[in-house]
Scaffold this motif. Structure first.
Motif, PDB file in Angstrom:
ATOM      1  N   SER A  48       0.821   9.544  -5.730  1.00  0.00           N
ATOM      2  CA  SER A  48       1.137  10.801  -5.140  1.00  0.00           C
ATOM      3  C   SER A  48       1.298  11.893  -6.135  1.00  0.00           C
ATOM      4  N   GLY A  49       1.920  11.505  -7.395  1.00  0.00           N
ATOM      5  CA  GLY A  49       2.213  12.615  -8.511  1.00  0.00           C
ATOM      6  C   GLY A  49       1.043  12.590  -9.354  1.00  0.00           C
ATOM      7  N   ASN A  50       0.226  11.654  -9.537  1.00  0.00           N
ATOM      8  CA  ASN A  50      -1.132  11.935 -10.236  1.00  0.00           C
ATOM      9  C   ASN A  50      -2.412  12.229  -9.595  1.00  0.00           C
ATOM     10  N   ASN A  51      -2.662  11.546  -8.167  1.00  0.00           N
ATOM     11  CA  ASN A  51      -3.982  11.758  -7.668  1.00  0.00           C
ATOM     12  C   ASN A  51      -3.736  11.875  -6.026  1.00  0.00           C
ATOM     13  N   GLU A  52      -3.555  13.208  -5.595  1.00  0.00           N
ATOM     14  CA  GLU A  52      -2.918  13.262  -4.091  1.00  0.00           C
ATOM     15  C   GLU A  52      -4.056  12.707  -3.095  1.00  0.00           C
ATOM     16  N   LEU A 103       0.785  -1.302   0.006  1.00  0.00           N
ATOM     17  CA  LEU A 103       0.056  -0.047   0.115  1.00  0.00           C
ATOM     18  C   LEU A 103       0.963   1.119   0.132  1.00  0.00           C
ATOM     19  N   ASN A 104       1.988   1.218   0.696  1.00  0.00           N
ATOM     20  CA  ASN A 104       2.860   2.470   0.704  1.00  0.00           C
ATOM     21  C   ASN A 104       3.620   2.595  -0.613  1.00  0.00           C
ATOM     22  N   ARG A 105       3.868   1.553  -1.421  1.00  0.00           N
ATOM     23  CA  ARG A 105       4.075   1.642  -2.895  1.00  0.00           C
ATOM     24  C   ARG A 105       2.966   2.211  -3.753  1.00  0.00           C
ATOM     25  N   VAL A 106       1.988   1.885  -3.727  1.00  0.00           N
ATOM     26  CA  VAL A 106       0.870   2.390  -4.406  1.00  0.00           C
ATOM     27  C   VAL A 106       0.792   3.798  -4.161  1.00  0.00           C
ATOM     28  N   ALA A 107       0.934   4.096  -2.697  1.00  0.00           N
ATOM     29  CA  ALA A 107       0.609   5.586  -2.318  1.00  0.00           C
ATOM     30  C   ALA A 107       1.597   6.576  -3.077  1.00  0.00           C
ATOM     31  N   GLU A 108       2.915   6.114  -2.986  1.00  0.00           N
ATOM     32  CA  GLU A 108       3.807   6.433  -3.734  1.00  0.00           C
ATOM     33  C   GLU A 108       3.671   6.867  -5.068  1.00  0.00           C
ATOM     34  N   GLU A 109       3.170   5.973  -5.883  1.00  0.00           N
ATOM     35  CA  GLU A 109       2.990   5.962  -7.365  1.00  0.00           C
ATOM     36  C   GLU A 109       1.519   6.940  -7.555  1.00  0.00           C
TER      37      GLU A 109
END
Length: 191
Positions: A91-95, A83-89
């Motif tokens: 973060s640039g497109n949909n905060e 989930l942390n990796r998904v959040a990082e991905e």
């Protein structure tokens, strides 16, 4: 000599002897008291053996529960990392989505910490306390976990026969009655 043998010997001696009924009654009382003592000792021994076996089973169950707790903690930790990796991905497109995914990852990490830091008995006490304080949420969570477990079991059950069949087809040898088509006449030849 057991109490019942003593009773039989005394009773036969009384029957052959004086004919005194009170002596026979006294002997019977004494023998019955001895028999009662013997029965209570055997019952106590059986009770102690049963308690020992129950203790062994409880220890085995706790050991199994600890193993399952550790397995669950490692799986939840893996979900938290994913989930942390998904959040990082995100973060640039949909905060906004990334923020929600981070919140879920934090919750999963807290659950992992709770599992790692507490014993099975402590976790059960926490669950009972939560159930008392918020029964509706507890029932909803229990239903959700039950649904997830049933899906997992049904998915595992449906996968199991397929893998067995796949494993069996790789090691199947041809039948001696397999047909081979001939090159010239097109007729089948049996081997």
């Amino acid at each position: 000599m057991s109490a019942s043998d003593t009773f039989q010997n005394n009773a036969s001696g009384q029957a052959e002897g004086t004919g005194d009924g009170s002596g026979l009654a006294d002997t019977a009382r004494t023998d019955l008291a001895g028999l009662g003592e013997e029965v209570s000792q055997q019952a106590a021994a059986l009770g102690q053996e049963a308690q020992a076996q129950i203790g062994e089973l409880a220890d085995k169950a706790k050991g199994l529960a600890d193993e399952q707790k550790e397995l669950l903690a490692s799986q939840v930790s893996g979900v938290s990392q994913a989930l942390n990796r998904v959040a990082e991905e995100l973060s640039g497109n949909n905060e906004a989505s990334a923020r929600y995914v981070r919140m879920m990852a934090d919750g999963a990490q807290r659950l992992t910490s709770t599992l790692n830091d507490n014993s099975v008995d402590d976790i059960l006490a926490i669950a009972q306390d939560f159930g008392r304080k918020q029964p509706a949420a507890f029932l909803g969570l229990a239903a959700l976990l039950g649904f997830a477990a049933s899906r997992f079991v049904s998915a595992s059950a449906s996968r199991s026969p397929r893998s067995t069949i796949a494993a069996d087809t790789t090691s199947v040898e041809p039948s001696p009655y397999a047909s081979v088509s001939g090159g010239t006449g097109g007729s089948d030849v049996r081997i």
